[in-house]
Design an enzyme around this catalytic site. Sequence first.
Site, PDB file in Angstrom:
ATOM      1  N   GLN A  75     -23.711  10.701  14.648  1.00  0.00           N
ATOM      2  CA  GLN A  75     -22.775   9.584  14.167  1.00  0.00           C
ATOM      3  C   GLN A  75     -22.572   9.787  12.900  1.00  0.00           C
ATOM      4  OE1 GLN A  75     -23.716   6.272  16.544  1.00  0.00           O
ATOM      5  NE2 GLN A  75     -22.098   5.178  15.470  1.00  0.00           N
ATOM      6  N   ASP A  76     -23.779   9.439  11.934  1.00  0.00           N
ATOM      7  CA  ASP A  76     -23.449   9.485  10.695  1.00  0.00           C
ATOM      8  C   ASP A  76     -25.003  10.073   9.821  1.00  0.00           C
ATOM      9  OD1 ASP A  76     -25.023   7.233  10.558  1.00  0.00           O
ATOM     10  OD2 ASP A  76     -23.994   6.031   9.215  1.00  0.00           O
ATOM     11  N   PRO A  77     -24.886  10.517   8.501  1.00  0.00           N
ATOM     12  CA  PRO A  77     -26.052  11.081   8.202  1.00  0.00           C
ATOM     13  C   PRO A  77     -27.462  10.055   7.976  1.00  0.00           C
ATOM     14  CG  PRO A  77     -24.424  11.609   6.644  1.00  0.00           C
ATOM     15  CD  PRO A  77     -23.721  10.585   7.477  1.00  0.00           C
TER      16      PRO A  77
END
Length: 217
Positions: A61-63
């Site tokens: 999804q995101d870092p």
Amino acid sequence: MAHSIWHEKIKSFLPEHYYGRINHFLDEAYASGLVYPQRENVFKALQVTPLEETKVLILGQDPYHGPKQAQGISFSVPEEISAPPSLINILKELADDIGPRDHHDLSTWASQGVLLLNACLTVPAGQANGHAGLIWEPFTDAVIKVLNEKDSPVVFILWGAYARKKKAFITNPKHHIIESPHPSPLSSYRGFFGSKPFSRTNAMLEKEGMIGIDWLQ
């Protein structure tokens, strides 16, 4: 910005001048506060896994938004950094599925053709999903559309509701999809554990006459 073949293909799915908008966003984001990963690693997933070698996609999804965690490839952290909860569960499922893997850096997967892509390529420090909905989704959706056009089969591993929505872009019957709940502690016991994504991926690749991934490397 990215591996040149990726760049040319991605551009065809984006509005004109979208890369310019991304660069402007990055200039402002990195000038205004602490952002992960380091700027030179924002497009690392595309740099270390060339399009022509990609045979698996694992979509995050995101870092990671903690210090020294994010590397520019999804779910991975540097070897000296403790594994975050989702990675702990990924490695637990891998151990149950194929065997134990002690290291946290997943770069060796990327070098074998596993594209470790986050849907959002940057995050403000300490703010999960802080850059969601701003610039990245059209870009990373374009990556999936590029993979969908590949003549050679790709295994798409989609963990969690967010990733599973991307099935809409995977229309080529040559490809394979493996989906399950997300490996996060909130959902891992709802069907991620026991889903055997690693052995299933290799079975799919080998059935297509392709070399499987050495997940323990």
